[in-house]
Each structure stands twice: as C-alpha cells, then as structure tokens.
Write a protein that holds these residues in place. Structure first.
Motif, PDB file in Angstrom:
ATOM      1  N   LEU A   1      -6.629  -7.360  17.499  1.00  0.00           N
ATOM      2  CA  LEU A   1      -5.182  -7.257  17.266  1.00  0.00           C
ATOM      3  C   LEU A   1      -4.737  -8.213  16.167  1.00  0.00           C
ATOM      4  O   LEU A   1      -3.847  -7.898  15.371  1.00  0.00           O
ATOM      5  CB  LEU A   1      -4.421  -7.555  18.550  1.00  0.00           C
ATOM      6  N   SER A   2      -5.370  -9.363  16.126  1.00  0.00           N
ATOM      7  CA  SER A   2      -5.036 -10.328  15.095  1.00  0.00           C
ATOM      8  C   SER A   2      -5.401  -9.757  13.725  1.00  0.00           C
ATOM      9  O   SER A   2      -4.637  -9.878  12.753  1.00  0.00           O
ATOM     10  CB  SER A   2      -5.811 -11.612  15.387  1.00  0.00           C
TER      11      SER A   2
ATOM     12  N   PHE B   1      -0.529   3.023  15.058  1.00  0.00           N
ATOM     13  CA  PHE B   1       0.914   3.289  14.934  1.00  0.00           C
ATOM     14  C   PHE B   1       1.361   3.268  13.471  1.00  0.00           C
ATOM     15  O   PHE B   1       2.272   3.979  13.086  1.00  0.00           O
ATOM     16  CB  PHE B   1       1.735   2.253  15.706  1.00  0.00           C
TER      17      PHE B   1
ATOM     18  N   LEU C   1       0.615  -6.593   7.948  1.00  0.00           N
ATOM     19  CA  LEU C   1       1.550  -7.443   7.199  1.00  0.00           C
ATOM     20  C   LEU C   1       1.104  -7.609   5.747  1.00  0.00           C
ATOM     21  O   LEU C   1       1.917  -7.576   4.829  1.00  0.00           O
ATOM     22  CB  LEU C   1       1.696  -8.803   7.876  1.00  0.00           C
TER      23      LEU C   1
ATOM     24  N   LEU D   1      -4.326 -16.509  23.751  1.00  0.00           N
ATOM     25  CA  LEU D   1      -4.320 -15.898  22.408  1.00  0.00           C
ATOM     26  C   LEU D   1      -4.520 -16.914  21.291  1.00  0.00           C
ATOM     27  O   LEU D   1      -4.220 -16.621  20.140  1.00  0.00           O
ATOM     28  CB  LEU D   1      -2.997 -15.158  22.182  1.00  0.00           C
TER      29      LEU D   1
ATOM     30  N   TYR E   1      -1.372 -14.211   6.313  1.00  0.00           N
ATOM     31  CA  TYR E   1      -1.027 -14.007   7.726  1.00  0.00           C
ATOM     32  C   TYR E   1      -2.194 -14.322   8.656  1.00  0.00           C
ATOM     33  O   TYR E   1      -2.180 -13.994   9.827  1.00  0.00           O
ATOM     34  CB  TYR E   1      -0.537 -12.563   7.933  1.00  0.00           C
TER      35      TYR E   1
ATOM     36  N   TYR F   1       6.787  -4.143  16.653  1.00  0.00           N
ATOM     37  CA  TYR F   1       6.448  -5.517  16.293  1.00  0.00           C
ATOM     38  C   TYR F   1       7.633  -6.189  15.587  1.00  0.00           C
ATOM     39  O   TYR F   1       7.580  -6.503  14.396  1.00  0.00           O
ATOM     40  CB  TYR F   1       5.200  -5.537  15.403  1.00  0.00           C
TER      41      TYR F   1
ATOM     42  N   ARG G   1       1.906  -4.453   3.881  1.00  0.00           N
ATOM     43  CA  ARG G   1       3.353  -4.351   3.583  1.00  0.00           C
ATOM     44  C   ARG G   1       3.712  -5.241   2.404  1.00  0.00           C
ATOM     45  O   ARG G   1       4.465  -4.845   1.516  1.00  0.00           O
ATOM     46  CB  ARG G   1       4.160  -4.794   4.796  1.00  0.00           C
ATOM     47  N   ALA G   2       3.182  -6.468   2.409  1.00  0.00           N
ATOM     48  CA  ALA G   2       3.521  -7.428   1.356  1.00  0.00           C
ATOM     49  C   ALA G   2       3.043  -6.924  -0.002  1.00  0.00           C
ATOM     50  O   ALA G   2       3.786  -6.974  -0.987  1.00  0.00           O
ATOM     51  CB  ALA G   2       2.909  -8.785   1.676  1.00  0.00           C
TER      52      ALA G   2
ATOM     53  N   GLN H   1      -1.561 -17.365  18.986  1.00  0.00           N
ATOM     54  CA  GLN H   1      -1.054 -16.328  18.075  1.00  0.00           C
ATOM     55  C   GLN H   1       0.008 -15.470  18.753  1.00  0.00           C
ATOM     56  O   GLN H   1      -0.014 -15.276  19.962  1.00  0.00           O
ATOM     57  CB  GLN H   1      -2.192 -15.420  17.654  1.00  0.00           C
TER      58      GLN H   1
ATOM     59  N   PHE I   1       6.937 -12.685   2.609  1.00  0.00           N
ATOM     60  CA  PHE I   1       6.205 -11.602   1.955  1.00  0.00           C
ATOM     61  C   PHE I   1       5.712 -11.925   0.538  1.00  0.00           C
ATOM     62  O   PHE I   1       4.579 -11.609   0.211  1.00  0.00           O
ATOM     63  CB  PHE I   1       7.033 -10.319   1.930  1.00  0.00           C
TER      64      PHE I   1
ATOM     65  N   ARG J   1       3.253 -15.933  11.013  1.00  0.00           N
ATOM     66  CA  ARG J   1       2.279 -16.169   9.938  1.00  0.00           C
ATOM     67  C   ARG J   1       1.169 -17.098  10.387  1.00  0.00           C
ATOM     68  O   ARG J   1       0.019 -16.881  10.072  1.00  0.00           O
ATOM     69  CB  ARG J   1       2.972 -16.799   8.729  1.00  0.00           C
TER      70      ARG J   1
ATOM     71  N   LEU K   1       0.844 -11.856  18.827  1.00  0.00           N
ATOM     72  CA  LEU K   1       0.190 -10.619  18.401  1.00  0.00           C
ATOM     73  C   LEU K   1       1.010  -9.393  18.766  1.00  0.00           C
ATOM     74  O   LEU K   1       1.684  -9.376  19.802  1.00  0.00           O
ATOM     75  CB  LEU K   1      -1.182 -10.511  19.055  1.00  0.00           C
ATOM     76  N   PRO K   2       0.954  -8.376  17.906  1.00  0.00           N
ATOM     77  CA  PRO K   2       1.663  -7.146  18.260  1.00  0.00           C
ATOM     78  C   PRO K   2       1.062  -6.556  19.531  1.00  0.00           C
ATOM     79  O   PRO K   2      -0.107  -6.808  19.835  1.00  0.00           O
ATOM     80  CB  PRO K   2       1.390  -6.230  17.056  1.00  0.00           C
ATOM     81  N   ILE K   3       1.826  -5.789  20.252  1.00  0.00           N
ATOM     82  CA  ILE K   3       1.425  -5.079  21.475  1.00  0.00           C
ATOM     83  C   ILE K   3       1.067  -6.051  22.609  1.00  0.00           C
ATOM     84  O   ILE K   3       1.699  -6.036  23.659  1.00  0.00           O
ATOM     85  CB  ILE K   3       0.219  -4.111  21.252  1.00  0.00           C
ATOM     86  N   LEU K   4       0.057  -6.870  22.362  1.00  0.00           N
ATOM     87  CA  LEU K   4      -0.475  -7.706  23.437  1.00  0.00           C
ATOM     88  C   LEU K   4       0.562  -8.713  23.940  1.00  0.00           C
ATOM     89  O   LEU K   4       0.609  -9.021  25.125  1.00  0.00           O
ATOM     90  CB  LEU K   4      -1.720  -8.449  22.924  1.00  0.00           C
TER      91      LEU K   4
ATOM     92  N   THR L   1     -10.568  -8.275  21.994  1.00  0.00           N
ATOM     93  CA  THR L   1      -9.351  -7.462  21.893  1.00  0.00           C
ATOM     94  C   THR L   1      -8.271  -8.221  21.143  1.00  0.00           C
ATOM     95  O   THR L   1      -7.603  -7.658  20.271  1.00  0.00           O
ATOM     96  CB  THR L   1      -8.852  -7.053  23.300  1.00  0.00           C
ATOM     97  N   PHE L   2      -8.091  -9.500  21.463  1.00  0.00           N
ATOM     98  CA  PHE L   2      -7.006 -10.168  20.747  1.00  0.00           C
ATOM     99  C   PHE L   2      -7.390 -10.522  19.323  1.00  0.00           C
ATOM    100  O   PHE L   2      -6.540 -10.590  18.438  1.00  0.00           O
ATOM    101  CB  PHE L   2      -6.388 -11.313  21.559  1.00  0.00           C
ATOM    102  N   GLN L   3      -8.682 -10.659  19.064  1.00  0.00           N
ATOM    103  CA  GLN L   3      -9.094 -10.848  17.669  1.00  0.00           C
ATOM    104  C   GLN L   3      -8.904  -9.548  16.886  1.00  0.00           C
ATOM    105  O   GLN L   3      -8.502  -9.575  15.722  1.00  0.00           O
ATOM    106  CB  GLN L   3     -10.558 -11.302  17.599  1.00  0.00           C
TER     107      GLN L   3
ATOM    108  N   LYS M   1      -2.885  -7.137  12.842  1.00  0.00           N
ATOM    109  CA  LYS M   1      -1.615  -7.758  12.421  1.00  0.00           C
ATOM    110  C   LYS M   1      -1.693  -8.187  10.954  1.00  0.00           C
ATOM    111  O   LYS M   1      -0.806  -7.843  10.165  1.00  0.00           O
ATOM    112  CB  LYS M   1      -1.320  -8.976  13.310  1.00  0.00           C
TER     113      LYS M   1
ATOM    114  N   SER N   1      -4.218  -0.766  18.052  1.00  0.00           N
ATOM    115  CA  SER N   1      -3.016   0.074  18.126  1.00  0.00           C
ATOM    116  C   SER N   1      -2.078  -0.114  16.924  1.00  0.00           C
ATOM    117  O   SER N   1      -1.494   0.866  16.464  1.00  0.00           O
ATOM    118  CB  SER N   1      -2.285  -0.127  19.447  1.00  0.00           C
ATOM    119  N   PRO N   2      -1.930  -1.347  16.363  1.00  0.00           N
ATOM    120  CA  PRO N   2      -1.050  -1.432  15.186  1.00  0.00           C
ATOM    121  C   PRO N   2      -1.563  -0.575  14.022  1.00  0.00           C
ATOM    122  O   PRO N   2      -0.778  -0.059  13.244  1.00  0.00           O
ATOM    123  CB  PRO N   2      -1.082  -2.914  14.816  1.00  0.00           C
TER     124      PRO N   2
END
Lengths: 535, 523
Positions: A385-386, A34, A393, B73, A435, B38, A396-397, B76, B453, B49, B78-81, A381-383, A389, A30-31
């Motif tokens: 999302l990781s 979005f 990030l 997790l 990150y 997030y 963006r950087a 971590q 960053f 980080r 994590l976004p959303i979760l 799923t959480f991997q 993420k 989802s990130p």
C-alpha cells in the motif's frame, strides 16, 4: 485427459488459498486498481494497446501473445492487474501442491500461500501497466512447464514431456528471459527435495535431466532466435540480450552467491529491515535444517552444492547475462538486486521453505512459522500500500508538470497549430521519491522509487497524450546544421531550467524544454561540444 | 489465549462473528467514498509525505496517540488501510459495548446496534484528519474493554491483574485523546441503568460491582495527569482544566449543554435527523418507565438515564476551552447516548420495544449512511477544488519572473480558501470545523502545501516573515494595491519571501499586522 484435469482440479482448501492470496493482493494494491495510473513506457500502449509483435524489438517475441489472445492486446484499468493476480496466485497454489507436493495443515497452507503471494517483490512488475498481465502470466506457464518436466521423470513419455516442458520454457523466455529464474529456483528446490527422498545419484540424474535439457536448450534456442531476429532486422542490439560466456559465468559464480546472500538481508525500498529479518530467518533455518540431514561427509558436500545451486538460481538471470560495466541495468550491482527479477525467484523459494519447514518442524516451531507468516502478510500488505501511495502521488505530481509544460508550449506566441513539432526535453523530474520515507539502511530501488513517468526520450508519447490534437512528432534530435539563430541564442545565452520562463523555446519546428537543472547543463554542454560552424 | 478469552466471556461465537463482520462491512460501506478517495485534512499534509513518529503528539500531551500507527504501519498514513484498521477497531469496540450493555444477543440486535452507532455522522469528524483516524477510533475499543474488565473484577479472583489491565485500558486512551472520558462516563452510567432496570440489580449490588470501575477510572486519570509532568508539553489550549472555583458554574452550563445537545443541529445532522434521534430517545425513556416494576425503580432508572446524558458532557465540564457541540468530542459522548437509547430498546426484551428498536434502526441507519455520503461528496468536491487552487497558486509562483527554482524561500500566507461549504446546502445552528468549515488550504500549513506536488519550490520552514522584511515599499503595496486571490497581486515574491493573499479577511489581517509593525518600528 482425466489425469490432466485432476491435476488442475482444486480442492476446497486450495481454492481458499487462492482466494485469500488474491484478496490480499487486491487489498495491497487497491489504490492502483481504483486509480488508473501507469509507468513511463505505458503512454502509447494505454491508447493503442500492444501489438502481437510489439516486443520483438528487444527479442521478446512471445511477450504479448497471451494478452493479445485474451484481451486483444489492450491495457485496461483493473482487468489487467486483477487477472494477473488471479493467474499468478493460482500458479503459486499449483507450484506448492502439484509440483513440490508439499502439504501442511489447511490453515497453515492458506497462511503460507497468502504470505508468499503478498510479498512486495511484485511491486516492480506493477510499474509498467502494459506488461503487467504478461509478467504475471509467466509464472503460470512456468509451473506448467515444471509439471511437464516432473512428469517426464515419472512417465514412459520421457521425450514427449521433456519437449513440452522445453517449448513452454522457450515461450516464457521469449516473453521475459529473467522469468527463467523461477524455473531455475523451482528446479533447484525440487533437486533438494528429490535428494532427500532418493539420494541415489544415478536415479536423481535421470529425474533431473528433463529440467537440465529444457533449460539448456531453451536458452540456446533463445540465443539463436535473437541472432536470427537481429539478422532479419526485427531486433535491436539491446543491453539486456547479451549472454555471458562460459568463462564469465564461472568467474561470476562467487559474486552471484554473495549477491544472493546479501539480498537476504539488504533492506530495499518497501523491504524494511523487519521484512528482511523474517524472511532471512526462514531461509537460513531451511539451509541449516537441510544441512543437518547429512549423514556422511560426501552427503554433506552434496547438500552444500545443492544449497549453492539454490543461491545461484535465485539470481539466475544476473548469473547468465553478459555484464556491461558501461550499462547501469546490466552491472551485477544493481542488476542482481532488481526486484522484478527477484519476483521470479524469491517468492517461490519462500513458499518452498515455509512448506518444507512446516513439515520438518515440531508443533511449537510450526506455530512460530505461522506467526512469522502472518507478520509477513501484514508487513507486505502495508508495504504494498505504501508503494501504491507513492506511485499514485508521484504520478499525479508529474502529470501536473506535463500538463503545465504543454500549456506553456501552446501558449507561446511562436506556437503554430497544425505543425508537428520536434520536442526536445532535456532532464527529467522524478517526483515519486518525494512521497517515500527513506529508511537509512535501504539500497536500490530505481524502479520502485526513482524512475520518472516522463522519460526524456519518450516526449512525443506523453506530450501528445492530453492535447486534443497531437502536436509532437516522433524523434527528438536537433539537426545542428538547421538550428535557427534564435535557438542558438536560446541555448547559448538564455536557457534556464523549468519552471523559469526561459526554460522553454518554441519556433515553427522545435519545442525545447530544459526540465531540470541537470538537463539544462547537459543541453549547454552538448551545444558547446558542437563544431564552431554550427554555433 | 482461547482459554483466557473464555474466562473473560470474550470468546466470540458464530453469532458474534456474523454480527461483527456484517456491521464491519456496513460501516465500511458508509464511508467507502472516503476510503477509496484517499482524502486528507490540513494537518496531514506533512505526514502523508513523510510519516508520524511516536512523539508526534507529545506537544499537545497526546503521548500514546501514535503508538498503534507506528506499531502497525511504521507511522505511515496509508490509503485504504488507515480506514480499514480504524473501522475494525471501532467495530470491535462497539461489539464489546453491546456485550457490556447486555443487549439481547441475536445477530440482528448486534448488527443494528453496532451499525447504527458506527455509521452516525459523528464518526465522520474523525475521518477529516487521517493522522488521527486510527488512534481516535481505536480508543473506543480500549475504553469499552476497560469498562468490561472493571465490571468483571467483583466476581474474579484475579482482582489485581484485572484492575491493572482495566487501568491500562483507561490510561492509554486518555494519553491519546482525553475527551474519551465521555465514553467512560456514558458507558458506565448506561450500564448502571441497564443493570438496574433490566437485570434487576439492587443499588447495593451496583455499588459493589462498579466501585472498581470508578476507582480504575480515577487512578487512570491521576496517572494521566502525572504523566503530563514528564512529557515536554507545550502550553496549549486543550490541556487546561477548569479551576475549582469555576466548577459550579461549569456544572450548570454542562447540564444545560447536555439537554441542548438533542436539539442542536450540525452540518450533516439537520433538524429532521435530530428529530428522529430525539423521538427514539424519548420513546426509549418512556419504555423504560413503563417497564419499571415500581415508581421508585422508575425514578432511579430515570436518574441513571439523566446521568448517562450528562456524562456525555464530561469534557465540557472539565476542560477550559469550549467543547460543547463539537462533533468529534460528541462522538465520544452524544453519539454513545443515542446508542444507549437504541441499546435500551433492544435490551428491555418486550416485543413492542424490540419492534420499535427495529423501526428506529431501520430508519436511522440508512439516514446515517445518506448523511455520511452527503458529507463525503462535499468533502471530495472541496478537497479537489482547493487542491486545484493550490496548483494554480503554485503555477503563479513558478511563473513569476523573480522565482528561482530550488532556491530556499520563506512563505507567508494570509487567509484561507475554504471550499467545502460551497457544496453544502443544508442548514444548521452550530457549524463545525472538521465536518465542514476547516480549509484544506490552511494558511498555517502553507509551506507544506506549496511544496507538496511541485519539484522546484523549496520553503524554509524555520524562518517566518520578519519585521525587517516590511520595507516602506512592501508596506505601501500591501496596504494600498494588493488584492486577494485570484488577482495578479495576490501572489508576490519579495526578495526571498513568497506572499500569498487568499482572501479579503487574510488581507485585512495582514494589513493590520503591517500597521502594528510600523507603529512598533523606531522609524
């Protein structure tokens, strides 16, 4: 026609499998849905889209066919990824229920398909936004091709179906040759299943012949089409288009089998130890169960050969590609461990094993298998999302760096508006890995954690992306005979790495950026290597 | 498993599932902007980080704080979760509370109760620090499960087993965030009120049933205090408990705060909102009095209601540090008191009370959600603005001629930049750091923020600014010439120290420290 329609009419349970798989992928990524973020090859396709022949340069003649047809070649936020997920998960449902024809209880089926869809092998596919849609469509086309091959063995239209299978496979290989992994592994698994049902070698030979013919002729066709494209000047000599010789293939076989086995247990970024333990338990249980079925020594040997075929199919692309010790991407290590090639083999094998084992196991073991799969869904799923993420990030950087470099160049007193600059960026700043928490045992992950969004050789793409007026021209070579004295002084005496004020040089033709200390050293080394007359 | 849940009357039926998922969806909708954006608070920078470890909360005595995060997790954020897991556990806890308080079971009643409590702006205060969101919202589930299991002990033949589980359910949240004790108190007193008035239990019966709950809570508290002796805890403010000699004075002030909490306005909980909440609370008490069979019963019910209200200030009573009107602590108390009043209206069973409950809930749930969205908008604007300033500060550092990329620097940050209040137009009597006034660019998080960053800034986290760094030139510069951000002198590099002055307050504080250093110096 009705028979074909029946083949694609999904039952309620199959629709639930499909929906759950899509939802699981959507949640995991989802990130990325979005936030519209993209990889380093995407800067131009984001703006201009892909042209139908855009992939020809590396022999990928059908790469953008479906995208051009359905989306006009455009790279859209949400749609490309979401459509890709929808089609990819549909292909998993068809693969297990129509091709392998393996069934289990409704709930178990939903869990197994969702677990397979969610495994993080997909992450590398999602890095490049411009090919994500195509890459996720190939499994569907391959499943159609596999169904045609299967039909060939069962119907009277042997040649017709074989030709249809061959054509579809050829189209997929023309889009991404490593996608052939899926055809190879599905064929090997089908061989394993068919051998269980009919251990008659002769019958088995005729049944599997359409698959063999298709894969051999499709790859030979691909080889000759590459030659033709190169001769016609459409295609460049690329590292990833050279096939291995027969001798090379034979000599690589033990290494490839070893690599497949190592892949089962080797933790990688976003594939933690627990994930590898769970999946390898499933794989090895399948191997043991399969071997335990042997009744005679010959039977055992044949089953052993089938398992070897499965292991080779898992790394099929790495097996048949010509290995070049000079090129990072086609050395057997790490090429054998590239997640995007594994995407076309491991999920299919996992799906096959889960369904196969659930048919072979008693109630308790089946429940254990379901518990394993639920854990896999969670971990995956959480991997995912990781990964999303770090992707967001990191993007963006690096995006901030690009914008600051553009600012610095355009604020330089020597900068002239309206001039098309040759930009030379030496070095890169990959920031995604900042990150990502590195697991001490993990290996590989160039595309998943390291590769920067701003490749030095694509400078004209990203430096032109944000400014109101493009100011960078394609090509980034400095002509040594045309080097102004100020540039010579800059490289020989002044240059420092970013963000030092002496990391950037601007005149009325060149803008030079030493983006990293390594890049700075490279620049000085190359300058020192020039004949004295240029210095 | 199914059998066990059935035995404990915890096996959800279709109605439960429906109520749970509708409420879960509504709660997620209320905080959707936060989930999708997030955002993270100033404590989170390092952990966004990297990751959280099991012992990351030990220093402040929160030894169970990151168990779930690590288990689910791998530590971590994590976004959303992160939000989804938190809201799932929180919704589950509220569903269980609806069962514990014996709210008349209909899908609508459950949805109203869970959604009202779940969307209260108090919940927001746990979203500011992403590292605590899962942990602190899940404790509600554990606390209510502890209460629920304790209430079953009286009738069960597995008294020891249930007691053990209930103690564990109380102990784990206490080890994660001790103010959860407010929920124990409000939950139990609320149950007493409901059981006495609506289930028509006698005081004797109540004593027989709930003595186990009280005993379990006390045992869990003692175990918690004992555990702190075995954990390497720093001597920090939020672990100190009131001395016995101070208890009476504290009791009086806690009682006063209990009453005052209905009128105190907070960010995103302004007077109109508080007024509606107060109206609902008063209506609920009046309805309770009117439905009481006798004056004695009415009196005792009122006593239990007062106990419920006062229980919401248990932490304020027990802790030395001032915790009154802090929304993240009130989340465990005041928030549940309001929930109790709605539950009371839903439970009484008369048509008029049900209609009133529906009316209040239908007003309050949308108002909650609007307040939540106002807050999320303010937070997002503040977060983006502060990160933009951070980016400019980093740019300024990197552009300084003295800056050497990748060299290890020490960092000193004076003052904070707080942007959230700039985007908030409401009025309140009592501000709150988590809801509004905490900066994302907190001075003490400077090192992690500055490194977040960029690629070339490398901060030495171990060595602070030392008195030896304060040369006469540095002293003169910062006492006479330096100006706060965005003045050119606000960011400087002196040898291997980067100094950032964010605001006037920070500058004055820095000057004060410099003068102190000079006075202490032998020269």
């Amino acid at each position: 026609m009705q028979k074909i329609l029946d083949l694609f009419t999904l039952s309620k349970n199959e629709r639930t499998m499909w929906l759950c798989s899509v939802l699981c992928l959507v949640l995991g990524f989802s990130p990325l849905l979005f936030n519209f973020v993209w990889g380093n090859h995407d800067w131009q396709p984001i703006v201009f889209g892909n042209s139908l022949t855009g992939g020809l340069v590396e022999g990928r003649f059908s790469q953008y066919a479906v995208q051009t047809f359905l989306l006009g070649g455009k790279v859209f936020p949400i749609i490309n990824i979401l459509l890709g997920f929808i089609i990819y998960t549909l292909s998993l449902v068809l693969l297990i229920h129509r091709f392998f024809e393996l069934k289990t209880s409704d709930t178990a089926g939903i869990i197994f398909v969702t677990a397979t869809a969610s495994v993080p092998f997909i992450i590398e596919i999602l890095y490049f936004h411009f090919i994500v849609f195509n890459m996720l469509i190939w499994p569907f086309v391959l499943v159609l091709s596999l169904l045609a091959a299967k039909k060939a063995g069962e119907s009277s239209h042997y040649i017709g179906y074989t030709l249809f299978c061959l054509s579809l496979l050829f189209i997929v290989l023309g889009g991404y040759p490593a996608a052939g992994n899926l055809f190879a592994i599905a064929t090997s698994c089908q061989l394993a299943l068919s051998y269980n049902k009919t251990p008659d070698i002769k019958k088995l030979f005729w049944k599997m012949l359409p698959y063999a013919i298709s894969i051999i002729i499709a790859f030979i066709g691909l080889k000759y089409s590459f030659r033709w494209f190169k001769a016609a000047g459409y295609m460049k000599d690329m590292y990833n288009t050279e096939e291995a010789t027969m001798w090379e293939i034979i000599s690589k076989t033990p290494t490839i089998i070893r690599n497949s086995l190592i892949s089962f247990i080797q933790p990688q970024p976003y594939f933690p130890v627990i994930f590898k333990v769970l999946t390898s338990l499933v794989f090895f249980t399948f191997f043991v169960k399969y071997l335990k079925k042997s009744k005679t020594i010959i039977d055992g040997v044949l089953r052993f050969i089938i398992i070897a075929a499965i292991l080779l199919s898992l790394k099929f692309a790495a097996w048949i590609v010509h290995e070049d010790p000079e090129n990072f991407f086609v050395q057997h290590d790490p090429a054998s461990y590239m997640v995007r090639a594994d995407f076309f083999s491991f999920p299919c094998f996992l799906l096959f094993c889960l369904f196969y084992l659930s048919q072979e196991c008693n109630h308790l073991r089946k429940n254990i298998l379901i518990a394993f799969s639920i854990s896999l869904i969670w971990i995956s799923t959480f991997q995912n999302l990781s990964f999303a993420k770090t992707f967001v990030l990191g993007f963006r950087a690096e995006d901030k760096v690009i914008n600051r470099v553009i600012d610095r160049i355009q604020q330089n007193p020597n900068f002239l508006l309206g001039v098309d600059y040759i930009i030379v960026q030496t070095g890169e700043i990959p920031l995604r890995s900042k990150y990502h928490t590195v697991n001490p045992w993990e290996k590989y992950g160039y595309y998943t954690t390291v590769i920067p969004y701003t490749r030095h050789w694509l400078a004209h793409e990203f430096y032109n992306f944000y400014p109101p007026e493009p100011f960078v021209k394609k090509g980034n070579n400095i002509d040594p005979s045309q080097m102004p004295p100020a540039l010579i002084t800059f490289i020989s005496k002044k240059v420092q790495s970013w963000p030092n004020e002496n990391s950037i040089y601007v005149d009325n033709n060149y803008a030079i950026i030493a983006l990293s200390p390594k890049g700075r050293e490279m620049m000085i080394e190359q300058f020192n290597a020039l004949p004295d007359k240029f210095k | 498993m199914k059998k066990l849940l059935k035995t404990l009357s915890l096996l959800p039926d279709k109605q439960d599932f429906k109520a749970f998922f509708i409420s879960f969806a509504l709660i997620n909708f209320a905080f959707l902007h936060h989930t999708a954006s997030y955002l993270w608070g100033n404590h989170d920078v390092k952990f966004i980080r990297n990751r959280l470890f099991l012992d990351s909360g030990f220093f402040e005595g929160r030894f169970t704080q990151f168990i779930t995060q690590n288990f689910l997790l791998m530590g971590q954020i994590l976004p959303i979760l992160n939000n989804l897991i938190s809201f799932f556990a929180f919704t589950l806890g509220l569903w269980l509370l609806a069962k514990y308080w014996n709210i008349k079971k209909t899908t609508l009643n459950y949805v109203l109760f869970i959604s009202f409590l779940g969307t209260e702006p108090y919940t927001l205060s746990w979203l500011y620090f992403s590292l605590q969101t899962i942990s602190c919202l899940q404790w509600v589930f554990f606390a209510v499960l502890g209460l629920y299991l304790s209430a079953l002990i009286y009738q069960s033949k597995y008294k020891f087993l249930l007691s053990f589980c209930a103690i564990l359910c109380f102990y784990l949240p206490l080890g994660g965030y001790p103010p959860i004790i407010n929920t124990f108190g409000v939950g139990l007193c609320g149950k007493l009120a409901v059981s006495y008035l609506i289930e028509h239990k006698t005081l004797k019966e109540l004593g027989a049933i709930h003595k186990y709950t009280i005993a379990n809570i006390i045992i869990a508290c003692l175990l918690f205090k004992l555990s702190l002796h075995f954990i390497p805890v720093d001597n920090i403010y939020n672990l100190k408990t009131t001395d016995l000699s101070q208890l009476t004075a504290k009791l009086v002030s806690a009682l006063w705060f209990s009453l005052n909490q209905f009128s105190v306005t907070l960010p995103f909980m302004e007077y109109k909102y508080k007024l509606i909440l107060a109206a609902m609370s008063v209506t609920s008490v009046i309805c309770a009095l009117l439905t009481s069979a006798s004056a004695k019963r009415a009196g005792i019910t009122v006593f239990f209601i007062i106990c419920t209200i006062c229980a919401s200030q248990t932490t304020t009573f027990l802790a030395v540090s001032p915790t009154e009107f802090v929304p993240r602590i009130d989340f465990y108390g005041t928030g549940f008191v309001y929930g109790f009043f709605l539950a009371f209206l839903l439970t009484i069973g008369a048509k008029i009370t049900e209609s009133l409950a529906l009316l209040f809930a239908l007003i309050l749930i949308p108002v909650n959600i609007i307040n939540d969205y106002r807050a999320q908008w303010v937070w997002k604007q503040g977060f983006d603005s502060e990160l933009e300033i951070l980016e400019k500060v980093v740019e300024r550092i990197e552009n300084l001629p003295e800056f050497v990329p990748h060299k290890s620097y020490r960092l000193y940050v004076a003052g904070d930049i707080i942007m959230r209040p700039q985007f908030y137009t409401g009025t309140f009597r009592h501000s709150d750091p988590f809801l509004l006034s905490y900066p994302y660019l907190a001075m003490w998080q400077g090192a992690n923020l500055v490194e977040f960053f960029p690629s070339s800034v490398n901060i030495n986290h171990d060595t602070p600014l030392l008195p030896t760094d304060i040369t006469p030139e540095v002293y003169d510069f910062y006492t006479t010439q330096a100006r706060p951000w965005p003045h050119p002198t606000s960011v400087r590099i002196i040898n291997d120290v980067i100094i950032i002055i964010y605001n006037n307050y920070g500058l004055e504080d820095f000057k004060h420290k410099l003068r102190q250093v000079r006075q202490l110096s032998p020269d």
